[in-house]
Write an enzyme that holds these catalytic residues in place. Structure first.
Site: not given
Ligand code: DQA
Length: 141
Positions: A9, A73, A79, A86, A101, A110
């Site tokens: 998302p 990703n 989280h 699963d 990030s 996170r």
């Molecule tokens: C993310 C980090 C996640 O915490 C966040 O909700 C994202 C992007 C990242 O690529 O840094 O949507 O997955």
């Protein structure tokens, strides 16, 4: 050899979404660069803002003999989603968790990944290059 990149998302908004955190490149622009780096690899891409289609795509790809692995990703589902955990456990194909990030340097929530225990490994904090590092890891597996 085929590698699938799956984005969860809000990652359809890369380039516009919080550029101070996620940079200013669009995923489409980045994919062109990445495919140029690995002309011998078929790099497919899928994105969804919903959990169900992400799970469906993992299940669909996860038993393909030609697929070397999946770079995932999962965005915020990282989280929260036991269902994605699963699905990763259920499939044969290895999955590398990636984040643009450094999730460990951000808010407490996170730092927790529900999917990491099901993944082959985790890469976080290298900007869009995290995806390339994920591809490298799968090629080397
Ligand atoms: C993310 C980090 C996640 O915490 C966040 O909700 C994202 C992007 C990242 O690529 O840094 O949507 O997955």
């Amino acid at each position: 050899m085929k590698i699938l990149i799956v984005n969860g998302p809000n990652l359809n908004l890369l380039g516009r979404r919080e550029p101070d955190i996620y940079g200013s490149l669009t995923m489409e622009g980045y994919l062109e660069v990445l495919r140029g780096c690995y002309p011998e690899v078929e790099i497919d891409y899928f994105q969804s803002n919903s959990e169900g289609p992400l799970i469906d795509r993992l299940q669909q790809e996860g038993f393909e003999p030609d697929t070397k692995g999946i770079v995932l990703n999962a965005g915020a589902y990282t989280h929260t989603s036991l269902a994605l955990h699963d699905a990763i456990k259920a499939i044969d194909t290895p999955v590398v968790e990636v984040h643009i990030s450094n999730v460990h340097s951000r808010e407490e929530i996170r730092r927790q990944s529900l999917i990491a225990p099901a993944c082959a490994g985790v890469i976080a904090g290298f900007g869009m290059d995290s995806y390339r590092l994920g591809v490298e890891a799968l090629i080397a597996l």
